[in-house]
Structures are given as structure tokens and as C-alpha cells.
Scaffold this motif. Structure first.
Motif, short mmCIF file in Angstrom:
data_model
loop_
_atom_site.label_atom_id
_atom_site.label_comp_id
_atom_site.label_asym_id
_atom_site.label_seq_id
_atom_site.Cartn_x
_atom_site.Cartn_y
_atom_site.Cartn_z
N ALA A 201 0.98 -1.57 -0.18
CA ALA A 201 0.17 0.53 -0.08
C ALA A 201 1.01 1.20 0.08
O ALA A 201 0.47 2.75 -0.13
CB ALA A 201 -0.90 -0.08 1.21
N ASN A 202 1.93 1.21 0.42
CA ASN A 202 3.21 2.03 0.58
C ASN A 202 3.94 2.34 -0.84
O ASN A 202 5.22 3.08 -1.20
CB ASN A 202 3.42 2.55 1.87
CG ASN A 202 2.78 2.69 2.73
OD1 ASN A 202 2.44 4.19 3.31
ND2 ASN A 202 2.21 1.65 3.67
N ASP A 203 4.07 1.31 -1.68
CA ASP A 203 5.41 1.20 -2.75
C ASP A 203 3.75 1.28 -3.75
O ASP A 203 3.25 0.61 -4.25
CB ASP A 203 5.80 0.25 -2.73
CG ASP A 203 6.46 0.40 -3.89
OD1 ASP A 203 6.40 0.14 -4.77
OD2 ASP A 203 7.45 -1.42 -4.11
N SER A 204 4.72 2.58 -4.70
CA SER A 204 4.17 3.58 -5.57
C SER A 204 4.03 2.79 -6.95
O SER A 204 3.39 2.79 -7.81
CB SER A 204 4.40 4.84 -6.02
OG SER A 204 5.87 5.02 -6.44
N ALA A 205 4.78 1.69 -7.27
CA ALA A 205 5.44 1.01 -8.21
C ALA A 205 3.53 -0.52 -8.36
O ALA A 205 3.93 -0.91 -8.88
CB ALA A 205 6.47 -0.50 -7.79
N TYR A 206 3.28 -0.31 -7.15
CA TYR A 206 2.32 -1.50 -6.79
C TYR A 206 0.81 -0.50 -6.86
O TYR A 206 0.01 -0.61 -6.52
CB TYR A 206 2.02 -2.45 -6.33
CG TYR A 206 3.29 -3.18 -5.78
CD1 TYR A 206 2.92 -4.13 -6.41
CD2 TYR A 206 3.96 -2.73 -5.18
CE1 TYR A 206 4.09 -4.88 -6.45
CE2 TYR A 206 5.29 -3.94 -4.68
CZ TYR A 206 5.40 -4.56 -6.18
OH TYR A 206 6.29 -5.48 -5.57
N GLU A 207 0.78 0.58 -7.66
CA GLU A 207 -0.87 1.19 -8.06
C GLU A 207 -1.32 0.68 -9.19
O GLU A 207 -2.73 0.81 -8.79
CB GLU A 207 -0.49 2.93 -8.81
CG GLU A 207 0.61 4.33 -7.51
CD GLU A 207 0.71 5.49 -8.85
OE1 GLU A 207 -0.24 5.18 -9.06
OE2 GLU A 207 0.62 6.14 -8.22
N ASP B 222 -5.43 0.05 -8.24
CA ASP B 222 -6.80 0.33 -8.67
C ASP B 222 -7.41 -0.63 -8.38
O ASP B 222 -8.54 -0.80 -8.46
CB ASP B 222 -5.85 0.66 -10.57
CG ASP B 222 -5.16 2.10 -9.99
OD1 ASP B 222 -6.10 2.43 -8.85
OD2 ASP B 222 -4.54 2.59 -11.17
N ALA B 223 -7.22 -1.85 -8.95
CA ALA B 223 -7.64 -3.24 -9.10
C ALA B 223 -8.22 -3.21 -7.64
O ALA B 223 -9.23 -4.17 -7.80
CB ALA B 223 -6.95 -4.32 -9.67
N ALA C 266 -3.17 -6.68 -15.04
CA ALA C 266 -4.94 -5.53 -14.16
C ALA C 266 -5.40 -4.89 -15.51
O ALA C 266 -4.82 -4.30 -16.27
CB ALA C 266 -3.89 -4.22 -13.47
N GLY C 267 -6.12 -3.87 -15.07
CA GLY C 267 -7.02 -3.40 -16.16
C GLY C 267 -7.29 -4.40 -17.00
O GLY C 267 -9.02 -4.35 -16.09
N GLN D 6 -8.08 6.54 -3.08
CA GLN D 6 -8.92 7.59 -3.14
C GLN D 6 -8.12 9.14 -2.56
O GLN D 6 -7.55 8.65 -1.61
CB GLN D 6 -9.84 7.35 -2.51
CG GLN D 6 -10.37 5.97 -2.90
CD GLN D 6 -12.03 5.14 -1.92
OE1 GLN D 6 -12.64 6.18 -1.20
NE2 GLN D 6 -12.71 4.29 -2.21
N PRO D 7 -8.34 10.17 -3.44
CA PRO D 7 -7.69 11.17 -2.72
C PRO D 7 -7.64 11.64 -1.36
O PRO D 7 -9.27 11.26 -0.40
CB PRO D 7 -7.90 12.24 -3.69
CG PRO D 7 -10.00 11.93 -4.44
CD PRO D 7 -8.96 10.21 -4.40
#
Length: 269
Positions: free
Chosen positions: A46-52, A56-57, A152-153, A227-228
Motif C-alpha cells: 500500500a505504500n510502494d507506488s510501484a504497485y499502483e 486500482d484493482a 490489471a486493467g 482515493q484522494p
């Protein structure tokens, strides 16, 4: 062929023994430790942006299976294994009590090395949920499997399970194709001190433990990671009580709703 099967069985048994801790622990203790390890794994992703793509999924996932530590090793004959825990999304958006699994696989062919990995499986379909709540399921056979972020996607709408992993070791990658997940009834019984099935835990909600909250909260945070942050609500303009003239506006910060407005210099002393 008989000899080959015997070699494979011996290799898998030896590898499974290597996974276990040296000191004997009760099933309850092992399950409680797995809950904490799984929560740490979820927090890392949840804190590694590589797993964005995972963030999303996760919005549409029906369940998550977390494998905090999976070990893979071998020469010609390879074996991998680990312990896993699953939580499912409730109708109100919260997450269920955990149910426990073991995961393992065998492979034959040119291979050499050792690898450790952490993995999160997103269960995207109701079919995937139903299979996982049965006794045993084979990824890639009983359930369709895709690796994230590549899977993903658009594909996430049709695949049963999306897998996200990080690995360390000589194999250079994680392969879950053909891996078998099997329910650990003894761990469920040890953790809840009751003879319950995965369906009793997930659907019928027959048992609960406060210790589960650390994992449930971590999974909830991951599922809402993209979510922002909420903006602070608009405040009405202040006026001078004597003249009625508007007073100078105080600066409004985006995170005031979370942390509160900055203190005046005098107040901060």
C-alpha cells in the motif's frame, strides 16, 4: 516413474520442513503470527507506488489472499510453499475475519536457485470466491490467473485471480501457475478455538477475534489507497462584530481536515 515420484515427494517434504520454524508452536500462535505478517505485507504494497495497479484493482476485488512468505528452491526439481490467509469484502465495505490456507507447487526442468517472495492475490470473481472456499484449488487450472500489473486493467474484469508479488533471490521472478491452495482447517480451529469451515468464517460469520483487526484495517486501507484525501470543508467568512466588515481570511490548508489548522506562534509555545 515410481522412482521419479518418490524423488519429487521427498524433495517437497524436505522443502516443507524447511519452511517450518525450529521451535514448536501451537496452531493458534502460528496463525496469530501469520495475521501480523500478512498485515505488514499489505502495508508494504500500500505504500510502494510501484504497485499502483494493485491499488486500482483492489477497489473491485471480492477477496484478498495474502502470502507473506513463500519460499522457492531446487535444482532440476523445484518446490515452493508457504502459508496464506484470506479475507473477503463484506456487503458494507468492511472486510471479513480471516481464513487460512497453505500454498505449494512442484516443477521439473532446468532450474537452480533460491527465492523468497511476498504475494497478494486479488480474487476478482464470485467464481473465484466459491472455489477458494472449497477444500483445494489449483491456480491456472481451476481458476484463471494473471500477473499484475500486466494483467490489471481490462483483463481484471474477466480473470478470476490477479497476482502481485515482489521477490528476492536467484530465480528472478514469481510463478504461481499450477500452485495449489488448500484450506488449513487445523489453523482455523486453532485461531478461533472452534471447528469452523471457510464458509462459516466468511459467509456465516460464526466466529470473530479482536486480533483480526490489524489485518482487516490494513486491507481496508489498501483497498482505498487510490482515493484522494478529503478536502477541508469551506468555512463561512468571518466579520468584525462591531463594524460588520469582513475580517482577513485565514489561510486554509488542504490537510486541515485531517491534522487541524496550524497553531498560532504564541499558542504553539
Amino acid at each position: 516413474m515410481t522412482r521419479l515420484i518418490g524423488i519429487i515427494g521427498a524433495a517437497f517434504a524436505a522443502f516443507t520442513m524447511a519452511l517450518g520454524p525450529a521451535a514448536a508452536k501451537s496452531k493458534q500462535e502460528k496463525a496469530e503470527e501469520l495475521i501480523i505478517d500478512a498485515a505488514d505485507t499489505v502495508s508494504y504494497f500500500a505504500n510502494d507506488s510501484a504497485y499502483e495497479p494493485l491499488w486500482d484493482a483492489a477497489d473491485n476485488a471480492k477477496a484478498m489472499v495474502i502470502i507473506p512468505k513463500s519460499l522457492r528452491g531446487g535444482f532440476i526439481i523445484g518446490a515452493s510453499g508457504g502459508n496464506a490467509v484470506m479475507v473477503a469484502r463484506n456487503d458494507d465495505g468492511s472486510w471479513s475475519e480471516p481464513t487460512f490456507f497453505t500454498v505449494g507447487s512442484l516443477s521439473i526442468g532446468f532450474q537452480a536457485g533460491f527465492e523468497g517472495s511476498e504475494t497478494i492475490l486479488l480474487v476478482m470473481t464470485q467464481r473465484g470466491m466459491e472455489h477458494l472456499l472449497s477444500t483445494t484449488v489449483k491456480l491456472g487450472a481451476d481458476l484463471s490467473l494473471a500477473a499484475g500489473p500486466i494483467g490489471a486493467g481490462a483483463k481484471a474484469q474477466t480473470v478470476d485471480v490477479l497476482a502481485f508479488s515482489r521477490s528476492r533471490g536467484l530465480y528472478g521472478g514469481v510463478s504461481l501457475e499450477g500452485a495449489i491452495l488448500k484450506s488449513r482447517g487445523s489453523w482455523n480451529e486453532g485461531y478461533y478455538q472452534a471447528n469452523v469451515t471457510p464458509a462459516d468464517i466468511i459467509y456465516r460469520e460464526k466466529v470473530s477475534r479482536p486480533q483480526s483487526a490489524v489485518l482487516q484495517n490494513a486491507v481496508w486501507a489498501l483497498a482505498h489507497r487510490d482515493q484522494p484525501a478529503m478536502m477541508a470543508p469551506l468555512r463561512p467568512a468571518k466579520t468584525d462584530p462591531v463594524t460588520g466588515e469582513p475580517l482577513p481570511e485565514e489561510p486554509v490548508y488542504e490537510d486541515d481536515a485531517i491534522y487541524g489548522a496550524p497553531l498560532d506562534p504564541i499558542e504553539s509555545d
